[in-house]
Motif scaffolding. Structure first.
Motif, PDB file in Angstrom:
ATOM      1  N   MET A 173       5.693   0.901  -3.622  1.00  0.00           N
ATOM      2  CA  MET A 173       5.505   0.929  -2.166  1.00  0.00           C
ATOM      3  C   MET A 173       4.204   1.616  -1.782  1.00  0.00           C
ATOM      4  N   ARG A 174       4.050   1.788  -0.546  1.00  0.00           N
ATOM      5  CA  ARG A 174       2.991   2.548   0.130  1.00  0.00           C
ATOM      6  C   ARG A 174       1.688   1.796   0.368  1.00  0.00           C
ATOM      7  N   MET A 175       0.996   2.268   1.294  1.00  0.00           N
ATOM      8  CA  MET A 175      -0.044   1.587   2.078  1.00  0.00           C
ATOM      9  C   MET A 175      -1.466   1.647   1.561  1.00  0.00           C
ATOM     10  N   ALA A 176      -2.347   1.741   2.525  1.00  0.00           N
ATOM     11  CA  ALA A 176      -3.804   1.776   2.413  1.00  0.00           C
ATOM     12  C   ALA A 176      -4.315   2.335   1.101  1.00  0.00           C
ATOM     13  N   ASN A 177      -4.927   1.486   0.328  1.00  0.00           N
ATOM     14  CA  ASN A 177      -5.404   1.941  -0.967  1.00  0.00           C
ATOM     15  C   ASN A 177      -6.633   1.155  -1.377  1.00  0.00           C
ATOM     16  N   ALA A 178      -7.467   0.839  -0.421  1.00  0.00           N
ATOM     17  CA  ALA A 178      -8.601  -0.055  -0.664  1.00  0.00           C
ATOM     18  C   ALA A 178      -9.647   0.576  -1.579  1.00  0.00           C
ATOM     19  N   ALA A 203       3.583   1.335 -17.011  1.00  0.00           N
ATOM     20  CA  ALA A 203       3.192   2.578 -16.341  1.00  0.00           C
ATOM     21  C   ALA A 203       1.790   2.472 -15.752  1.00  0.00           C
ATOM     22  N   VAL A 204       1.618   3.074 -14.578  1.00  0.00           N
ATOM     23  CA  VAL A 204       0.293   3.204 -13.935  1.00  0.00           C
ATOM     24  C   VAL A 204       0.135   4.649 -13.451  1.00  0.00           C
ATOM     25  N   PRO A 205      -1.126   5.068 -13.234  1.00  0.00           N
ATOM     26  CA  PRO A 205      -1.354   6.473 -12.862  1.00  0.00           C
ATOM     27  C   PRO A 205      -0.860   6.833 -11.460  1.00  0.00           C
ATOM     28  N   GLY A 206      -0.698   5.849 -10.589  1.00  0.00           N
ATOM     29  CA  GLY A 206      -0.314   6.112  -9.198  1.00  0.00           C
ATOM     30  C   GLY A 206      -0.497   4.820  -8.435  1.00  0.00           C
ATOM     31  N   LEU A 207      -0.915   4.909  -7.184  1.00  0.00           N
ATOM     32  CA  LEU A 207      -1.172   3.689  -6.422  1.00  0.00           C
ATOM     33  C   LEU A 207      -2.278   2.884  -7.089  1.00  0.00           C
ATOM     34  N   VAL A 208      -2.118   1.590  -7.106  1.00  0.00           N
ATOM     35  CA  VAL A 208      -3.148   0.704  -7.658  1.00  0.00           C
ATOM     36  C   VAL A 208      -3.623  -0.209  -6.526  1.00  0.00           C
ATOM     37  N   PRO A 209      -4.820  -0.787  -6.642  1.00  0.00           N
ATOM     38  CA  PRO A 209      -5.322  -1.671  -5.573  1.00  0.00           C
ATOM     39  C   PRO A 209      -4.382  -2.858  -5.352  1.00  0.00           C
ATOM     40  N   ASP A 210      -4.360  -3.353  -4.126  1.00  0.00           N
ATOM     41  CA  ASP A 210      -3.442  -4.430  -3.765  1.00  0.00           C
ATOM     42  C   ASP A 210      -3.483  -5.602  -4.742  1.00  0.00           C
ATOM     43  N   ARG A 211      -4.686  -6.076  -5.048  1.00  0.00           N
ATOM     44  CA  ARG A 211      -4.787  -7.267  -5.919  1.00  0.00           C
ATOM     45  C   ARG A 211      -4.204  -7.012  -7.300  1.00  0.00           C
ATOM     46  N   PHE A 269      -1.835  -4.840  -7.977  1.00  0.00           N
ATOM     47  CA  PHE A 269      -0.387  -4.772  -7.751  1.00  0.00           C
ATOM     48  C   PHE A 269       0.229  -6.175  -7.682  1.00  0.00           C
ATOM     49  N   PHE A 270      -0.377  -7.021  -6.856  1.00  0.00           N
ATOM     50  CA  PHE A 270       0.141  -8.387  -6.706  1.00  0.00           C
ATOM     51  C   PHE A 270       0.063  -9.163  -8.014  1.00  0.00           C
ATOM     52  N   ASP A 271      -1.040  -8.986  -8.742  1.00  0.00           N
ATOM     53  CA  ASP A 271      -1.215  -9.728  -9.984  1.00  0.00           C
ATOM     54  C   ASP A 271      -0.140  -9.353 -11.014  1.00  0.00           C
ATOM     55  N   PHE A 300       6.487  -5.047 -13.416  1.00  0.00           N
ATOM     56  CA  PHE A 300       6.625  -4.069 -12.346  1.00  0.00           C
ATOM     57  C   PHE A 300       5.865  -2.808 -12.721  1.00  0.00           C
ATOM     58  N   VAL A 301       4.950  -2.357 -11.847  1.00  0.00           N
ATOM     59  CA  VAL A 301       4.177  -1.152 -12.140  1.00  0.00           C
ATOM     60  C   VAL A 301       4.921   0.067 -11.616  1.00  0.00           C
ATOM     61  N   ALA A 302       5.010   1.082 -12.466  1.00  0.00           N
ATOM     62  CA  ALA A 302       5.760   2.288 -12.103  1.00  0.00           C
ATOM     63  C   ALA A 302       4.938   3.528 -12.415  1.00  0.00           C
ATOM     64  N   ALA A 334       7.548 -14.173  -6.423  1.00  0.00           N
ATOM     65  CA  ALA A 334       7.032 -14.971  -5.295  1.00  0.00           C
ATOM     66  C   ALA A 334       6.227 -14.082  -4.351  1.00  0.00           C
ATOM     67  N   TYR A 335       6.683 -12.853  -4.173  1.00  0.00           N
ATOM     68  CA  TYR A 335       5.944 -11.912  -3.320  1.00  0.00           C
ATOM     69  C   TYR A 335       4.554 -11.633  -3.904  1.00  0.00           C
ATOM     70  N   GLY A 336       4.493 -11.421  -5.197  1.00  0.00           N
ATOM     71  CA  GLY A 336       3.206 -11.173  -5.852  1.00  0.00           C
ATOM     72  C   GLY A 336       2.257 -12.351  -5.681  1.00  0.00           C
ATOM     73  N   ALA A 389      -4.665 -11.392   5.183  1.00  0.00           N
ATOM     74  CA  ALA A 389      -3.372 -11.156   5.856  1.00  0.00           C
ATOM     75  C   ALA A 389      -2.453 -10.198   5.089  1.00  0.00           C
ATOM     76  N   ILE A 390      -3.039  -9.345   4.271  1.00  0.00           N
ATOM     77  CA  ILE A 390      -2.216  -8.418   3.488  1.00  0.00           C
ATOM     78  C   ILE A 390      -1.335  -7.542   4.370  1.00  0.00           C
ATOM     79  N   GLU A 391      -1.889  -7.132   5.513  1.00  0.00           N
ATOM     80  CA  GLU A 391      -1.117  -6.252   6.388  1.00  0.00           C
ATOM     81  C   GLU A 391       0.197  -6.905   6.812  1.00  0.00           C
TER      82      GLU A 391
HETATM   83  N1  HBI Z   1       0.627   0.549  -6.256  1.00  0.00           N
HETATM   84  N2  HBI Z   1       1.622   1.781  -7.916  1.00  0.00           N
HETATM   85  C1  HBI Z   1       1.728   1.058  -6.801  1.00  0.00           C
HETATM   86  N3  HBI Z   1       2.950   0.857  -6.255  1.00  0.00           N
HETATM   87  C2  HBI Z   1       3.081   0.133  -5.128  1.00  0.00           C
HETATM   88  O1  HBI Z   1       4.211  -0.046  -4.648  1.00  0.00           O
HETATM   89  C3  HBI Z   1       1.946  -0.399  -4.505  1.00  0.00           C
HETATM   90  C4  HBI Z   1       0.709  -0.175  -5.119  1.00  0.00           C
HETATM   91  N4  HBI Z   1      -0.391  -0.687  -4.552  1.00  0.00           N
HETATM   92  C5  HBI Z   1      -0.346  -1.507  -3.374  1.00  0.00           C
HETATM   93  C6  HBI Z   1       0.999  -1.623  -2.769  1.00  0.00           C
HETATM   94  N5  HBI Z   1       2.027  -1.124  -3.344  1.00  0.00           N
HETATM   95  C7  HBI Z   1       1.197  -2.246  -1.419  1.00  0.00           C
HETATM   96  O2  HBI Z   1       0.139  -1.812  -0.598  1.00  0.00           O
HETATM   97  C8  HBI Z   1       1.304  -3.764  -1.369  1.00  0.00           C
HETATM   98  O3  HBI Z   1       2.666  -4.126  -1.251  1.00  0.00           O
HETATM   99  C9  HBI Z   1       0.618  -4.342  -0.202  1.00  0.00           C
END
Ligand code: HBI
Ligand code: FE
Length: 289
Positions: A1-6, A88-96, A98-100, A107-109, A149-151, A162-164
């Motif tokens: 989860m979680r937001m803004a991470n550009a 495993a990932v260090p923390g938030l990762v960039p949207d692309r 994450f989606f990839d 699943f990244v954790a 499908a979400y990814g 339209a990521i937002e």
């Molecule tokens: N990175 N590690 C991690 N976990 C998330 O849930 C995550 C993320 N990066 C982007 C992201 N989620 C969301 O901003 C996307 O669903 C848009």
């Protein structure tokens, strides 16, 4: 989860795809005990409140045994059930990134666990949120397909700017979703089921709205990242959620949404299917404080 991470940078030691080794052997007894404490608190409270598929996933993946799960072992069981892995990932990762990963059924954790001072609230998703909250439902074939499908949708949404909008879908389903089972509501969102307070609040408290899932409506709706949600959205079934996501052509929806104002977190529209209109008493108390 979680937001803004550009603008986050890939830390040293992380691979091209941002993954790192979990290094399971390095967890301390205190960290395993932290997991057990969080696990036991949720396991005692969730039966009857959480969707059955979540409990089935915990059992199938043997997540009921003590200690922080080993991602290799988890991935092996998950792979057999639905073809998913946990990395495993260090923390938030960039949207692309994450989606990839999601589009490829990974699943990244996060691998770190909260400290005792952070028992009930922390900003970044830790291993308890990511693994206890998200992984059990990945053992369910329908939900597993929805996440993929979400990814795939995320990668397309990125190209369309339209990521937002799409992130709101994730927020109100994967993170904070409720589901109807017969005449009852149950929890399935990872942000809820990994939180003691919100597991009670989302289902029992008169404060929040509980509204029927409507894809377009939900992609217009803002959300809170700092406190309990003020509205929850209720799906009919995982099948229905998957079907709508796969069958919808999102591009024209995004075009339409671009011309509209976002909805405030507590808005109730005349056309909403209302399970209950919240008093918002909880949010109001917080405003004064
Ligand atoms: N990175 N590690 C991690 N976990 C998330 O849930 C995550 C993320 N990066 C982007 C992201 N989620 C969301 O901003 C996307 O669903 C848009
Ligand atoms: Fe999450």
């Amino acid at each position: 989860m979680r937001m803004a991470n550009a603008n986050i940078e890939r830390p040293e030691g992380a691979a091209e795809d941002w993954t790192i080794p979990q290094n399971w052997g390095a967890y301390t007894p205190a960290e395993h005990a932290m997991w057990d404490q969080l696990f036991e608190r949720q396991a005692a409270m969730l039966p009857g409140r959480v969707v059955q598929e979540f409990i089935d996933g915990l059992d199938m993946l043997r997540m009921t045994k003590p200690g922080i799960p080993d991602f290799d072992e988890l991935s092996e069981r998950l792979m057999r059930a639905t073809g998913w892995q946990v990395v495993a990932v260090p923390g938030l990762v960039p949207d692309r990134v994450f989606f990839d990963h999601l589009a490829n059924r990974r699943f990244v954790a996060g691998r770190f666990i909260r400290t005792p001072e952070q028992l009930d609230y922390l900003q970044e998703p830790d291993i308890f949120h990511d693994v206890f909250g998200h992984v059990p439902l990945l053992a369910n074939p329908i939900f597993a397909d929805y996440m993929q499908a979400y990814g795939e949708g995320g990668l397309r949404a990125d190209g369309l700017g339209a990521i937002e909008n799409l992130a709101r879908l994730y927020w109100y389903t994967v993170e904070f979703g409720l589901i109807r089972q017969g005449s009852d509501l149950k929890l399935y969102g990872a942000g809820i089921v990994s939180s003691y307070g919100e597991s009670l609040f989302a289902l029992d408290d008169p404060s929040p709205n509980r509204l029927g899932f409507d894809l377009k409506r939900l992609m217009r709706t803002q959300y809170r990242i700092d406190d309990f949600q003020q509205s929850y959205f209720v799906i009919d079934s995982f099948e229905d959620l998957l079907r709508q996501t796969i069958e919808t052509d999102f591009a024209p929806l995004y075009d339409e949404l671009r011309g509209q104002q976002a909805l405030e977190v507590a808005t109730v529209l005349p056309q909403d299917h209302v399970f209950n209109i919240g008093t918002q008493a909880y949010a109001k108390t917080k405003e004064i404080a």
